[in-house]
Write a protein that holds these residues in place. Structure first.
Motif, short mmCIF file in Angstrom:
data_model
loop_
_atom_site.label_atom_id
_atom_site.label_comp_id
_atom_site.label_asym_id
_atom_site.label_seq_id
_atom_site.Cartn_x
_atom_site.Cartn_y
_atom_site.Cartn_z
N ALA A 208 0.84 -1.20 0.00
CA ALA A 208 0.00 0.00 0.00
C ALA A 208 0.87 1.25 0.00
CB ALA A 208 -0.93 -0.01 1.22
N ALA A 209 2.06 1.15 0.60
CA ALA A 209 2.98 2.29 0.64
C ALA A 209 3.49 2.65 -0.75
CB ALA A 209 4.17 1.97 1.55
N TYR A 210 3.34 1.72 -1.70
CA TYR A 210 3.80 1.96 -3.08
C TYR A 210 2.63 2.19 -4.04
CZ TYR A 210 8.01 0.04 -1.00
OH TYR A 210 9.08 -0.19 -0.17
N GLY A 211 1.46 2.45 -3.45
CA GLY A 211 0.29 2.72 -4.27
C GLY A 211 -0.36 1.49 -4.86
N LEU A 212 -0.03 0.31 -4.32
CA LEU A 212 -0.60 -0.94 -4.81
C LEU A 212 -1.53 -1.52 -3.76
CD1 LEU A 212 2.67 -2.49 -6.30
CD2 LEU A 212 0.79 -1.44 -7.57
N GLN A 213 -2.76 -1.72 -4.12
CA GLN A 213 -3.74 -2.24 -3.18
C GLN A 213 -4.08 -3.68 -3.54
OE1 GLN A 213 -4.90 -0.64 -0.51
NE2 GLN A 213 -3.71 1.21 -0.96
N PHE A 214 -4.00 -4.55 -2.56
CA PHE A 214 -4.35 -5.95 -2.75
C PHE A 214 -5.44 -6.34 -1.77
CE2 PHE A 214 0.04 -5.65 -4.20
CZ PHE A 214 0.01 -6.37 -5.39
N PHE A 215 -6.24 -7.32 -2.15
CA PHE A 215 -7.23 -7.86 -1.23
C PHE A 215 -6.51 -8.73 -0.20
CE2 PHE A 215 -9.97 -11.41 0.06
CZ PHE A 215 -10.99 -10.69 0.67
N LEU A 216 -6.72 -8.44 1.07
CA LEU A 216 -6.08 -9.19 2.14
C LEU A 216 -7.10 -10.10 2.81
CD1 LEU A 216 -3.92 -6.41 3.88
CD2 LEU A 216 -3.28 -7.98 2.04
N ALA A 217 -6.81 -11.38 2.82
CA ALA A 217 -7.66 -12.35 3.52
C ALA A 217 -7.16 -12.45 4.95
CB ALA A 217 -7.61 -13.70 2.82
N GLY A 218 -7.74 -11.68 5.84
CA GLY A 218 -7.28 -11.68 7.22
C GLY A 218 -6.27 -10.58 7.49
N GLU A 219 -5.66 -10.62 8.65
CA GLU A 219 -4.71 -9.60 9.06
C GLU A 219 -3.35 -9.83 8.41
OE1 GLU A 219 -5.77 -7.04 10.90
OE2 GLU A 219 -7.74 -8.00 10.82
N PRO A 220 -2.59 -8.76 8.16
CA PRO A 220 -1.27 -8.93 7.52
C PRO A 220 -0.26 -9.51 8.49
CG PRO A 220 -1.59 -6.65 8.17
CD PRO A 220 -2.90 -7.35 8.44
N PRO A 221 0.76 -10.18 7.96
CA PRO A 221 1.83 -10.69 8.83
C PRO A 221 2.79 -9.56 9.21
CG PRO A 221 2.30 -11.27 6.55
CD PRO A 221 0.95 -10.60 6.56
N PHE A 222 3.61 -9.82 10.24
CA PHE A 222 4.58 -8.83 10.70
C PHE A 222 5.96 -9.47 10.82
CE2 PHE A 222 0.71 -6.74 11.73
CZ PHE A 222 0.99 -5.37 11.68
N TRP A 223 6.96 -8.64 10.58
CA TRP A 223 8.36 -9.07 10.53
C TRP A 223 9.13 -8.42 11.68
CZ3 TRP A 223 11.37 -12.60 8.58
CH2 TRP A 223 12.72 -12.37 8.34
N TYR A 224 9.90 -9.23 12.40
CA TYR A 224 10.73 -8.72 13.49
C TYR A 224 12.19 -9.01 13.17
CZ TYR A 224 12.86 -8.40 18.15
OH TYR A 224 13.67 -8.09 19.21
N ALA A 225 12.97 -7.96 12.98
CA ALA A 225 14.41 -8.11 12.71
C ALA A 225 15.08 -6.79 13.03
CB ALA A 225 14.66 -8.51 11.26
N PRO A 226 15.28 -6.50 14.33
CA PRO A 226 15.88 -5.23 14.72
C PRO A 226 17.20 -4.98 14.01
CG PRO A 226 15.09 -6.41 16.64
CD PRO A 226 14.99 -7.36 15.49
N GLY A 227 17.35 -3.78 13.48
CA GLY A 227 18.61 -3.43 12.83
C GLY A 227 18.66 -3.79 11.36
N GLU A 228 17.66 -4.52 10.86
CA GLU A 228 17.64 -4.88 9.44
C GLU A 228 16.53 -4.11 8.74
OE1 GLU A 228 17.39 -8.96 8.40
OE2 GLU A 228 18.93 -9.61 9.83
N GLU A 229 16.85 -3.57 7.57
CA GLU A 229 15.85 -2.87 6.79
C GLU A 229 14.99 -3.86 6.01
OE1 GLU A 229 15.48 0.46 3.18
OE2 GLU A 229 17.45 -0.27 3.84
N LEU A 230 13.69 -3.68 6.10
CA LEU A 230 12.76 -4.52 5.34
C LEU A 230 12.48 -3.83 4.03
CD1 LEU A 230 10.95 -7.02 5.21
CD2 LEU A 230 9.15 -5.67 6.29
N THR A 231 12.98 -4.37 2.95
CA THR A 231 12.82 -3.75 1.63
C THR A 231 11.61 -4.34 0.91
OG1 THR A 231 14.19 -5.36 0.47
CG2 THR A 231 15.33 -3.49 1.49
N ALA A 232 11.24 -3.71 -0.19
CA ALA A 232 10.13 -4.24 -0.99
C ALA A 232 10.48 -5.62 -1.53
CB ALA A 232 9.83 -3.27 -2.13
N ALA A 233 11.74 -5.82 -1.85
CA ALA A 233 12.17 -7.13 -2.34
C ALA A 233 11.96 -8.20 -1.28
CB ALA A 233 13.63 -7.09 -2.76
#
Length: 233
Positions: A208-233
């Motif tokens: 959504a941050a890139y202007g792309l909207q998708f249908f989500l079945a349920g709540e989104p997952p979350f990533w935990y990795a302190p100190g690491e950047e989570l990129t679009a890739a």
């Protein structure tokens, strides 16, 4: 991660007995003040249960839990090994990567520590001949698979306990010693993780941050990795 004092308590209670804190302090060699803190941590983590005896005296025993069950299996199969002396939080983290032969440098990079730190964590296992070595790579001997199972249970528990303090409905989808991917069941927990430091929304919802909207079945997952950047890739 379970401390050496916490492991000593689990070891002392592994037969299923109940014991007061004073008795455990005498057995483990830790001060009563420190042991009280350790017991509170283990109780909060669900690894122990507590009852009150006469005169309101505290008595604790091991709870049914994946971590305690994994340790019991390890202790039963290798009763001649003093695991309270061999294992530390650092050693358990390194053990996570010993399911197959790996270079010291590879383990150090994955954990974000120095090579000397990996060597120090492995030293107790080397001294007890629990490791195999081939072409400068280390792995646990196949017969010591209960140690790998215990290491994995403790790491998974650490991640699960961390996220459930914020989002009680969270379940662990994947983890390694430093990172985890979790899913939640409620919008309230999604909001809580979005507001929490070190947690980032991932999956389709992130686009959504890139202007792309998708249908989500349920709540989104979350990533935990302190100190690491989570990129679009």
């Amino acid at each position: 991660m379970i401390s050496k004092a916490g492991l000593a308590v689990l070891d002392a209670l592994s037969t299923g007995r109940k014991a007061p804190p004073e008795e455990l302090a005498a057995e483990t060699g830790y001060s009563r003040e420190h042991l009280y803190d350790v017991l509170d941590e283990l109780l909060s983590a669900g690894l122990l249960t507590e009852t009150r005896g006469s005169s309101n005296q505290r008595r604790v025993r091991i709870a049914e839990h994946p971590v305690t069950e994994a340790y019991r299996t390890l202790q039963v199969e290798f009763s001649h090994v003093d695991w309270t002396e061999l294992l530390s939080p650092a050693t358990l983290r390194v053990c996570w990567y010993l399911d197959r032969p790996r270079y010291i440098a590879d383990i150090a990079d994955r954990l974000g520590i120095t090579r000397q730190g990996v060597h120090s964590a492995l030293s107790p296992l080397k001294n007890r001949a629990l490791l195999s070595r081939s072409d400068s790579k280390y792995a646990l001997h196949d017969e010591v698979s209960p140690l790998l199972a215990f290491a994995r249970a403790t790491v998974e528990h650490e991640h699960r306990a961390r996220v459930r303090e914020i989002a009680p409905s969270a379940t662990l989808a994947w983890c390694d010693p430093n990172r985890s991917l979790v899913r939640v069941q409620t919008a309230e927990d999604t909001d809580a993780l979005q507001a929490a430091p070190d947690w980032e929304m991932t999956g389709l919802g992130r686009f959504a941050a890139y202007g792309l909207q998708f249908f989500l079945a349920g709540e989104p997952p979350f990533w935990y990795a302190p100190g690491e950047e989570l990129t679009a890739a």
